[in-house]
Design an enzyme around this catalytic site. Structure first.
Site, mmCIF file in Angstrom:
data_model
loop_
_atom_site.group_PDB
_atom_site.id
_atom_site.type_symbol
_atom_site.label_atom_id
_atom_site.label_comp_id
_atom_site.label_asym_id
_atom_site.label_seq_id
_atom_site.Cartn_x
_atom_site.Cartn_y
_atom_site.Cartn_z
ATOM 1 N N GLY A 96 -6.561 4.975 -0.554
ATOM 2 C CA GLY A 96 -7.900 5.066 0.015
ATOM 3 C C GLY A 96 -8.785 3.945 -0.488
ATOM 4 O O GLY A 96 -8.420 2.763 -0.431
ATOM 5 N N TYR A 131 0.828 -1.201 0.000
ATOM 6 C CA TYR A 131 0.000 0.000 0.000
ATOM 7 C C TYR A 131 0.868 1.260 0.000
ATOM 8 O O TYR A 131 1.820 1.383 0.768
ATOM 9 C CB TYR A 131 -0.920 0.040 1.226
#
Length: 513
Positions: free
Chosen positions: A61, A54
């Site tokens: 998001g 990530y």
């Protein structure tokens, strides 16, 4: 020029103020540069692996499930900055933007973000060149950091968007960077995200609000003492042994300040005179140390929270010392938002009690012999009647500003960010509250000094005389027939805001709390 060196272990409130308000130069320590390099090696190694990480090789998001191929990652970092620079409304003050940028650099320099040393150096160079990105009032929900405000700052690092130059003129950021000899950054994996993900705006505003409120609370203790004196009140309620049996530190400090101001007064202690018979002073006078002291203790708690946040590295994901890159929720602004709101509540109450004291000075039925509205010729003159209206209007707004922003939450990012802190909003309204509180205290000072001068034949305390003399020298006029009042009130505001009231009193009393 003062220089602030940014290391890996956070920063101090004093350094934030020095950079934001004092234009101090910023340098990266050797330790920080080394930590930045080590963390970047970890990010580069992860970026080379096929497994998605990530913020390094994924979207953000609600779009975090998409794996981004290597050839699109630079574009991904540019795009997050461009798309998140979506603020609207009036420009945010220069000092706030400088604090915001400096505190983001503080986290970057920790070595937990994975940003290259060259990017951190560019952040320092922009600050040192006096280039201030244009940041707008609205855009932050205070959860995944102050995203829009920080994005506008990151956009300027890329040479895009608008910024204010050292001469105060707003121009394209690329032009300003070129004139300063600063090369725009080309963001790589994780760097765009790392520049956006922090509580830096709300924290910077908290630090500056605490600095301003520290001076204001001392000023309010002085004006409360001046009002007590003008009302021929008793200083006996300020005895230290009375406050020792309710041992709140702030209360004791405020009582000691008031007692120091009143030392040697010839106006206090007239309770038993037939012209002014009383058993006790009103709450707004007698309980001044309790109310101001509670606010002081609130500031102490807020300062503790600020110190922890100043030592923090706020980003998502973060690079840990053992080489892991882990997602987290440390960007949530709740700890900062709560104390910002708490300070607004305390400030509103301080403004409220100051206004009640002012009103008492103006009311002939409660002022123990002072002329109505402190007028020269009541009826022909209105005196300070409408000055109190202005003060009351400010207090009313203070009460509205005391409604907590952090009690609200509004979901965003397709419900991925489904609980936000609203800390930026709490900080913005606190700035207004502090500004209004300064005016409220100034009006009490204006009324109290006039009232003391109307007590003919009685001698004020030496500290009070010093305050009055300094105010008059600063253009704050004394008693007399009605005149255009706004300039007097503006002079009183400037006198309090500059710290001159405290300076004048401390020249007699020594340092106050």
């Amino acid at each position: 020029m003062h220089t602030v060196v940014v290391g890996t272990s956070g920063t101090t409130a004093e350094d934030v103020i020095a950079v934001a308000r004092g234009n101090a130069r910023v340098e990266l320590s050797g330790e920080a540069v080394a930590a930045l390099g080590r963390a970047r090696e970890i990010v580069d190694a992860l970026a080379a692996k096929p497994e998605p990480v990530y913020g390094v090789s994924t979207g953000f998001g609600a779009l975090a499930s998409r794996h981004i191929s290597p050839e699109l990652r630079a574009q991904l970092q540019r795009n997050i900055v461009r798309s998140h620079a979506a603020g609207m409304g009036p420009r945010v003050e220069r000092e706030v933007v400088r604090a915001l940028m400096f505190l983001r650099l503080k986290t970057v320099a920790s070595g937990h973000t994975g940003v290259r040393p060259s990017v951190a150096q560019t952040m320092a160079d922009v600050l040192n060149a006096g280039i201030t990105p244009v940041v707008h009032e609205y855009g932050s929900l205070g959860c995944s950091g102050d995203l829009a405000p920080l994005s506008h700052c990151a956009l300027a690092l890329m040479g895009e968007g608008d910024a204010e130059g050292p001469d105060g003129t707003v121009r394209p950021a690329g032009e300003l960077l070129a004139e300063a000899g600063i090369e725009p950054v080309e963001l790589r994996e994780k760097e765009g995200l790392a520049l956006l993900n922090g509580t830096d705006g709300m924290l910077g505003m908290l630090v500056m609000a605490l600095a301003d409120l520290g001076k204001l609370y001392t000023s309010a203790d002085i004006t409360a003492a001046l009002t007590l004196e003008a009302l021929l009140g008793t200083e006996k309620v300020l005895q230290p042994e009375l406050h020792a049996i309710r041992p709140h530190p702030g209360q004791g400090a405020s009582a000691a300040n008031m007692a120091a101001v009143l030392k040697g007064s010839g106006l206090t202690g007239h309770f038993q005179e037939e012209s002014a018979p009383r058993v006790q002073d009103a709450y707004s006078v007698r309980c001044a140390p309790q109310v101001a002291g509670a606010g002081r203790d609130t500031m102490a708690h807020a300062a503790l929270v600020a110190s922890r946040e100043l030592a923090a590295a706020v980003d998502n994901p973060v690079v840990l010392p053992d080489g892991r890159v882990e997602s987290n929720g440390n960007f949530h602004g709740a700890p900062v938002a709560y104390v910002l709101d708490f300070l607004a509540i305390a400030a509103a109450d301080l403004g409220s009690i100051a206004e009640r004291r002012t009103d008492r000075l103006l009311d002939k039925n409660r002022s123990h012999g002072l002329p109505p509205f402190l007028a020269d010729d009541a009826g022909v003159d209105s005196g300070l009647m409408i000055a109190q209206y202005t003060q009351a209007a400010l207090v009313s707004e203070m009460k509205r500003l005391a409604v907590p922003a952090s009690a609200d939450s509004i979901p965003s990012s397709a419900m991925q960010e489904d609980h936000v802190s609203m800390g930026w909003s709490a900080a913005r309204k606190l700035r207004t509250a502090v500004d209004n509180l300064t005016r409220i205290v100034a009006i009490e000072m204006y009324a109290a000094t006039r009232a003391i001068e109307l007590r003919h034949g009685l001698t004020p305390a030496p500290a009070s005389r010093a305050a009055i003399a300094a105010a008059r020298a600063a253009g704050v006029e004394g008693p007399g027939p009605d005149r255009f009042l706004a300039p007097d009130l503006a002079a009183a505001d400037a006198f309090v805001r500059s710290g001159a009231l405290v300076d004048a009193v401390e020249a007699v009393t020594g340092p106050l709390a």
